[in-house]
Design a protein around this motif. Structure first.
Motif, PDB file in Angstrom:
ATOM      1  N   SER A 209       0.874  -1.155   0.088  1.00 30.15           N
ATOM      2  CA  SER A 209       0.049  -0.118  -0.009  1.00 30.15           C
ATOM      3  C   SER A 209       0.896   1.215   0.048  1.00 30.15           C
ATOM      4  N   VAL A 210       0.320   2.348  -0.291  1.00 27.66           N
ATOM      5  CA  VAL A 210       0.984   3.664  -0.440  1.00 27.66           C
ATOM      6  C   VAL A 210       1.270   3.830   1.066  1.00 27.66           C
ATOM      7  N   MET A 211       0.587   3.579   1.904  1.00 25.38           N
ATOM      8  CA  MET A 211       0.926   3.578   3.469  1.00 25.38           C
ATOM      9  C   MET A 211       2.277   2.742   4.110  1.00 25.38           C
ATOM     10  N   GLU A 212       1.994   1.565   3.514  1.00 25.82           N
ATOM     11  CA  GLU A 212       3.454   0.809   3.745  1.00 25.82           C
ATOM     12  C   GLU A 212       4.583   1.131   3.148  1.00 25.82           C
ATOM     13  N   GLY A 213       4.580   1.986   1.843  1.00 24.78           N
ATOM     14  CA  GLY A 213       5.774   2.474   1.275  1.00 24.78           C
ATOM     15  C   GLY A 213       6.158   3.679   2.248  1.00 24.78           C
ATOM     16  N   ALA A 214       5.376   4.360   2.830  1.00 24.55           N
ATOM     17  CA  ALA A 214       5.728   5.535   3.738  1.00 24.55           C
ATOM     18  C   ALA A 214       6.189   5.138   5.004  1.00 24.55           C
ATOM     19  N   VAL A 215       5.714   4.297   5.673  1.00 23.73           N
ATOM     20  CA  VAL A 215       6.055   3.499   6.898  1.00 23.73           C
ATOM     21  C   VAL A 215       7.577   2.914   6.629  1.00 23.73           C
ATOM     22  N   LYS A 216       7.791   2.253   5.785  1.00 28.58           N
ATOM     23  CA  LYS A 216       8.980   1.357   5.600  1.00 28.58           C
ATOM     24  C   LYS A 216       9.996   2.411   5.135  1.00 28.58           C
ATOM     25  N   ASN A 217       9.836   3.668   4.695  1.00 25.71           N
ATOM     26  CA  ASN A 217      10.988   4.494   4.210  1.00 25.71           C
ATOM     27  C   ASN A 217      10.809   5.556   5.344  1.00 25.71           C
ATOM     28  N   ASN A 218      10.116   5.413   6.214  1.00 30.98           N
ATOM     29  CA  ASN A 218       9.966   6.619   7.521  1.00 30.98           C
ATOM     30  C   ASN A 218       9.915   8.027   6.997  1.00 30.98           C
ATOM     31  N   ILE A 219       8.880   7.993   6.060  1.00 29.58           N
ATOM     32  CA  ILE A 219       8.271   9.274   5.502  1.00 29.58           C
ATOM     33  C   ILE A 219       7.189   9.877   6.726  1.00 29.58           C
ATOM     34  N   PRO A 220       7.891  11.054   7.046  1.00 28.81           N
ATOM     35  CA  PRO A 220       7.149  11.753   8.235  1.00 28.81           C
ATOM     36  C   PRO A 220       5.653  12.243   7.785  1.00 28.81           C
ATOM     37  N   GLY A 221       4.765  12.359   8.471  1.00 29.34           N
ATOM     38  CA  GLY A 221       3.238  12.653   8.061  1.00 29.34           C
ATOM     39  C   GLY A 221       2.199  11.531   7.837  1.00 29.34           C
ATOM     40  N   ILE A 222       2.563  10.605   7.851  1.00 29.49           N
ATOM     41  CA  ILE A 222       1.636   9.257   7.909  1.00 29.49           C
ATOM     42  C   ILE A 222       1.959   8.242   8.956  1.00 29.49           C
ATOM     43  N   ASP A 223       1.178   8.446  10.184  1.00 26.83           N
ATOM     44  CA  ASP A 223       1.227   7.822  11.140  1.00 26.83           C
ATOM     45  C   ASP A 223       1.081   6.142  11.030  1.00 26.83           C
ATOM     46  N   ALA A 224       0.007   5.877  10.615  1.00 31.77           N
ATOM     47  CA  ALA A 224      -0.590   4.516  10.331  1.00 31.77           C
ATOM     48  C   ALA A 224      -0.728   3.878  11.848  1.00 31.77           C
ATOM     49  N   ASP A 225      -1.327   4.385  12.720  1.00 32.56           N
ATOM     50  CA  ASP A 225      -1.517   3.866  14.112  1.00 32.56           C
ATOM     51  C   ASP A 225      -2.324   2.408  14.029  1.00 32.56           C
ATOM     52  N   CYS A 226      -3.160   2.278  13.081  1.00 34.16           N
ATOM     53  CA  CYS A 226      -3.975   0.790  13.114  1.00 34.16           C
ATOM     54  C   CYS A 226      -2.937  -0.200  12.222  1.00 34.16           C
ATOM     55  N   GLY A 227      -1.784   0.197  11.719  1.00 33.68           N
ATOM     56  CA  GLY A 227      -0.844  -0.541  10.772  1.00 33.68           C
ATOM     57  C   GLY A 227      -1.436  -0.938   9.478  1.00 33.68           C
ATOM     58  N   GLY A 228      -2.588  -0.221   8.905  1.00 37.02           N
ATOM     59  CA  GLY A 228      -2.850  -0.522   7.654  1.00 37.02           C
ATOM     60  C   GLY A 228      -4.470  -1.256   7.645  1.00 37.02           C
ATOM     61  N   ALA A 229      -5.065  -1.475   8.827  1.00 42.57           N
ATOM     62  CA  ALA A 229      -6.418  -2.255   8.964  1.00 42.57           C
ATOM     63  C   ALA A 229      -7.738  -1.515   8.566  1.00 42.57           C
ATOM     64  N   CYS A 230      -7.359  -0.030   8.154  1.00 35.30           N
ATOM     65  CA  CYS A 230      -8.337   0.710   7.790  1.00 35.30           C
ATOM     66  C   CYS A 230      -9.624   0.937   9.156  1.00 35.30           C
ATOM     67  N   ALA A 231      -8.654   0.972  10.319  1.00 37.18           N
ATOM     68  CA  ALA A 231      -9.520   1.085  11.379  1.00 37.18           C
ATOM     69  C   ALA A 231      -9.257   2.565  12.190  1.00 37.18           C
ATOM     70  N   CYS A 232      -8.399   3.374  11.321  1.00 36.64           N
ATOM     71  CA  CYS A 232      -8.155   4.755  11.946  1.00 36.64           C
ATOM     72  C   CYS A 232      -8.166   5.593  10.711  1.00 36.64           C
ATOM     73  N   ALA A 233      -7.756   6.878  11.043  1.00 33.68           N
ATOM     74  CA  ALA A 233      -7.577   7.875   9.773  1.00 33.68           C
ATOM     75  C   ALA A 233      -6.348   8.450   9.761  1.00 33.68           C
ATOM     76  N   THR A 234      -5.219   7.794  10.394  1.00 35.79           N
ATOM     77  CA  THR A 234      -4.042   8.444  10.539  1.00 35.79           C
ATOM     78  C   THR A 234      -2.964   8.170   9.422  1.00 35.79           C
ATOM     79  N   CYS A 235      -3.497   7.607   8.359  1.00 29.63           N
ATOM     80  CA  CYS A 235      -2.813   7.631   7.106  1.00 29.63           C
ATOM     81  C   CYS A 235      -3.351   8.303   6.059  1.00 29.63           C
ATOM     82  N   HIS A 236      -4.192   9.264   6.415  1.00 28.49           N
ATOM     83  CA  HIS A 236      -4.940  10.281   5.473  1.00 28.49           C
ATOM     84  C   HIS A 236      -3.914  10.981   4.420  1.00 28.49           C
ATOM     85  N   VAL A 237      -4.241  10.947   3.279  1.00 26.42           N
ATOM     86  CA  VAL A 237      -3.598  11.848   2.118  1.00 26.42           C
ATOM     87  C   VAL A 237      -4.482  12.394   1.279  1.00 26.42           C
TER      88      VAL A 237
END
Length: 106
Positions: A23-51
């Motif tokens: 996912s676009v979120m995984e790409g950000a998290v694995k590369n330490n991109i600031p601004g995408i928190d991904a608190d739920c780890g990609g389960a569509c259970a929060c909104a902290t990977c909003h873009v």
């Protein structure tokens, strides 16, 4: 690999190669991109990977699912191209995708 450009609310850009199937979120998290928190780890259970998907890419990223739309209700500063980056799966069609992050995720 698809090149994805992540742009912070300050305008700082990061161009990252992301493997198809991630996912676009995984790409950000694995590369330490600031601004995408991904608190739920990609389960569509929060909104902290909003873009914000660049309007030129909206059609190629597809429409948000009903579940994603309900989670977007928890995101700040929604725009017409708001998406959860955990729900955008990278493929060769998305090579060159540009997403922008909101000022904050909470």
């Amino acid at each position: 690999m698809a090149k994805i450009t992540y742009i912070e609310h300050t305008g700082k850009a990061y161009v990252i190669d992301v493997k198809p199937g991630q996912s676009v979120m995984e790409g950000a998290v694995k590369n330490n991109i600031p601004g995408i928190d991904a608190d739920c780890g990609g389960a569509c259970a929060c909104a902290t990977c909003h873009v914000y998907v660049d309007p030129a890419w909206s059609e190629r990223t597809g429409a948000a699912s009903v579940m994603e739309e309900s989670m977007l209700d928890f995101a700040n500063d929604l725009q017409p191209t708001s998406r959860l980056s955990c729900q955008i799966i990278v493929s060769d069609v998305l090579d060159g995708l540009v997403v922008r992050m909101p000022e904050n995720q909470h």
